[in-house]
Design a protein around this motif. Structure first.
Motif, PDB file in Angstrom:
ATOM      1  N   LEU A 244       7.521   5.634  53.871  1.00 32.06           N
ATOM      2  CA  LEU A 244       8.304   6.959  53.978  1.00 32.06           C
ATOM      3  C   LEU A 244       8.814   7.993  55.166  1.00 32.06           C
ATOM      4  N   PHE A 245       7.051   8.297  55.415  1.00 33.38           N
ATOM      5  CA  PHE A 245       6.949   8.953  56.531  1.00 33.38           C
ATOM      6  C   PHE A 245       7.282   8.323  57.760  1.00 33.38           C
ATOM      7  N   ARG A 246       6.973   7.249  58.133  1.00 42.97           N
ATOM      8  CA  ARG A 246       7.258   6.230  59.036  1.00 42.97           C
ATOM      9  C   ARG A 246       8.791   6.334  60.133  1.00 42.97           C
ATOM     10  N   ARG A 247       9.601   5.968  58.886  1.00 40.22           N
ATOM     11  CA  ARG A 247      11.359   6.473  58.609  1.00 40.22           C
ATOM     12  C   ARG A 247      11.375   7.757  59.147  1.00 40.22           C
ATOM     13  N   PHE A 248      11.483   8.344  58.952  1.00 37.25           N
ATOM     14  CA  PHE A 248      12.009   9.789  59.235  1.00 37.25           C
ATOM     15  C   PHE A 248      11.201   9.910  61.132  1.00 37.25           C
ATOM     16  N   ASN A 249      10.300   8.805  61.497  1.00 31.99           N
ATOM     17  CA  ASN A 249      10.175   9.066  62.755  1.00 31.99           C
ATOM     18  C   ASN A 249       9.235   9.921  62.859  1.00 31.99           C
ATOM     19  N   PHE A 250       8.336  10.877  61.914  1.00 32.93           N
ATOM     20  CA  PHE A 250       7.594  11.928  62.140  1.00 32.93           C
ATOM     21  C   PHE A 250       6.232  10.937  63.021  1.00 32.93           C
ATOM     22  N   LYS A 251       5.760  12.360  64.282  1.00 29.04           N
ATOM     23  CA  LYS A 251       5.138  12.145  64.942  1.00 29.04           C
ATOM     24  C   LYS A 251       3.131  11.456  64.251  1.00 29.04           C
ATOM     25  N   LEU A 252       2.715  10.764  64.920  1.00 33.94           N
ATOM     26  CA  LEU A 252       1.397  10.582  64.591  1.00 33.94           C
ATOM     27  C   LEU A 252       0.608  11.923  64.012  1.00 33.94           C
ATOM     28  N   PHE A 253       0.590  12.876  64.502  1.00 33.31           N
ATOM     29  CA  PHE A 253      -0.039  14.227  64.687  1.00 33.31           C
ATOM     30  C   PHE A 253       0.846  14.791  62.928  1.00 33.31           C
ATOM     31  N   VAL A 254       1.731  15.101  62.533  1.00 28.02           N
ATOM     32  CA  VAL A 254       3.016  15.202  61.990  1.00 28.02           C
ATOM     33  C   VAL A 254       2.719  14.196  60.472  1.00 28.02           C
ATOM     34  N   ILE A 255       1.827  12.751  60.580  1.00 28.97           N
ATOM     35  CA  ILE A 255       1.943  12.064  59.742  1.00 28.97           C
ATOM     36  C   ILE A 255       0.821  12.593  59.760  1.00 28.97           C
ATOM     37  N   ALA A 256      -0.757  12.416  59.766  1.00 23.57           N
ATOM     38  CA  ALA A 256      -2.182  12.387  59.692  1.00 23.57           C
ATOM     39  C   ALA A 256      -1.959  13.727  59.038  1.00 23.57           C
TER      40      ALA A 256
END
Length: 487
Positions: A244-256
């Motif tokens: 779901l987070f990846r769906r919005f193409n968040f950067k890795l730092f934001v996802i973490a």
């Protein structure tokens, strides 16, 4: 005076507009929603053939200066460049092939194998240790003769037997970001990835339920939850959350950051909610929730219950946050290892601060226990990653191989152990030594192995033989390159 005030107001408005534009730019850089397919994130750690920048720049400059070249000459020039490019590529491929042929056998899988499908040796090594711990503490054999460090802690505390499932879940969730990025690289859509994760979770959960039903066949009192069920829920929900987070193409730092916030918030909520309950098996929050949600389906206490699964899922979010560092190709591998080490030390410090008011307890997956195990996992991974992945050698290959074999298909090993425990080992056999009927595993320990190992070491001998038999099976599958994993 009015004119000065107007100028000040105009300046303030301009400054506010500039700030809003900066904020909008930050948001635009960090989030991008795509309706159809998963966005192709550019940060996954995939080695690529780098172009020669100097050659590229010189070609560009020469083409810019040659304005008087005719279209025919340009076409011939492009053909020559294409032939030269093909020669360079074939030369590069031949160099890689020659390098692979010269490498030792224990390095070929890293250089010569398909990079997108290569797994980290450290992850499988820790997974193998976790599987051995799960087998030792699964309740087979004569429980009263099992050494304390291999058995579950009676309540508060930590033993080797307590570490099996948490380390297993940490390894599984640690690799979820890598698995999702591989699916994205294969051009799989958001819907396809979600369906695959849900399918794996449902199948694993159903298998666990069916294993619990074997021998009982009482739908009103059989155990709903279990070790496979907990793994299924944590893997499925954790994967969907990351996707779901990846769906919005968040950067890795934001996802973490988001995953860390969710994990810490969930564990903090569990910590504060359990304050109003006792610290015994019959008075704790976990028993209260399980008895309300699953009445009649738990015995004296359900070790793999609802609250334990929720706590394990929060730990899984923290493991995914740490594992996301492995997916950034713009960062050197040693820097990734250092970041994971720092994150692990942070978790350990929090666990040590919580331990006084929230003891380590594997039975209920207490927040302090989840934090200390996960922090220890990150610290150990960072240390072993340097030895077994970055600086691989023949010695490290030999040392890691037995555990890698056991950790190559971990769910299969755990499933086989649970199946044998609920089927074959429940067969009743008459014991001459005790003069009564015993389960098959107990009979093997008491009547068969006593003559070989003696009364003190017979339980250890049983576990060693049992694990060796499973190892032989897994070694055969490993040699045939048959891996039974989450797919």
């Amino acid at each position: 005076m009015n004119g000065k005030n107007d100028d000040i107001d105009v300046k303030k408005n301009i400054e506010q507009e500039i700030q809003l534009e900066k904020i909008a730019k930050i948001v635009e850089d960090n989030i991008h929603f795509v309706d159809d397919d998963m966005p192709a994130y550019d940060g996954y750690d995939v080695p690529e053939i780098e172009e020669d920048v100097h050659i590229k720049e010189s070609v560009y400059i020469n083409e810019g200066n040659r304005k008087d070249i005719s279209p025919k000459q340009k076409k011939e020039s492009n053909k020559e460049k294409k032939v030269e490019s093909d020669k360079e590529v074939s030369s590069t491929e031949q160099t890689v092939i020659n390098k692979v042929e010269k490498e030792p056998y224990y390095l070929k899988e890293v250089i010569g194998g398909e990079v997108l499908k290569r797994r980290y040796t450290t992850v499988e090594l820790i997974m193998g240790i976790a599987v051995v711990s799960i087998i030792c503490s699964s309740g087979i054999g004569v429980l009263g003769e099992l050494p304390d460090f291999l058995a579950f802690s009676k309540w508060n505390g930590i033993s080797f037997g307590d570490l099996g499932l948490p380390l297993f879940l940490a390894s599984v969730c640690f690799m979820i970001p890598t698995e999702v990025e591989l699916d994205v690289k294969k051009k799989k859509s958001f819907k396809e990835i979600c369906i695959k994760k849900v399918k794996v979770g449902i199948i694993l959960f159903v298998i666990g339920v069916l294993i619990n039903l074997i021998g009982a066949w009482n739908f009103n009192s059989f155990r709903i939850m279990g070790i496979l069920q907990m793994i299924a829920v944590v893997y499925m929900v954790g994967s969907l959350l990351y996707v779901l987070f990846r769906r919005f193409n968040f950067k890795l730092f934001v996802i973490a950051v988001f995953l860390t916030a969710i994990g810490l918030a969930g564990l903090a909520g569990y910590y504060f909610a359990s304050v109003n309950f006792g610290d015994t098996a019959k008075s704790c929050l976990a028993y209260f929730v399980d008895s309300k949600v699953m009445p009649g389906h738990i015995g004296d206490f359900e070790r793999y219950g609802i609250m334990s699964t929720v706590s394990a899922l929060c730990g899984g979010c923290l493991a995914m946050a740490a594992g996301s560092f492995l997916c950034n190709r713009r960062v050197e591998n040693r820097d990734k290892s250092n970041k994971i080490l720092i994150m692990g030390m942070f978790f350990v410090i929090i666990a040590l601060l919580m331990e006084r008011n929230c003891p380590y307890n594997a039975s209920v997956m207490s927040p302090s226990f989840v934090m200390v195990v996960l922090g220890g996992y990150c610290v150990v991974f960072a240390a072993l990653f340097v030895v077994f992945d970055l600086n691989r050698s023949k010695i490290s290959h030999i040392v890691s191989r037995p555990f890698v074999v056991m950790g190559a298909s971990p769910v299969f090993v755990v499933g086989i152990n649970e199946f044998l425990k609920n089927t074959l080992f429940k067969v009743n056999v008459y014991s001459v030594a005790r003069g009564c009927g015993l389960r098959l595993d107990e009979w093997l320990v008491v009547d068969v192995l006593s003559a070989v190992f003696g009364s003190r070491s017979r339980m250890i001998g049983f576990l060693v033989i049992y694990i060796l038999l499973i190892f032989v099976l897994m070694l055969y599958l490993y040699s045939k390159k048959i891996y039974i994993r989450f797919k």
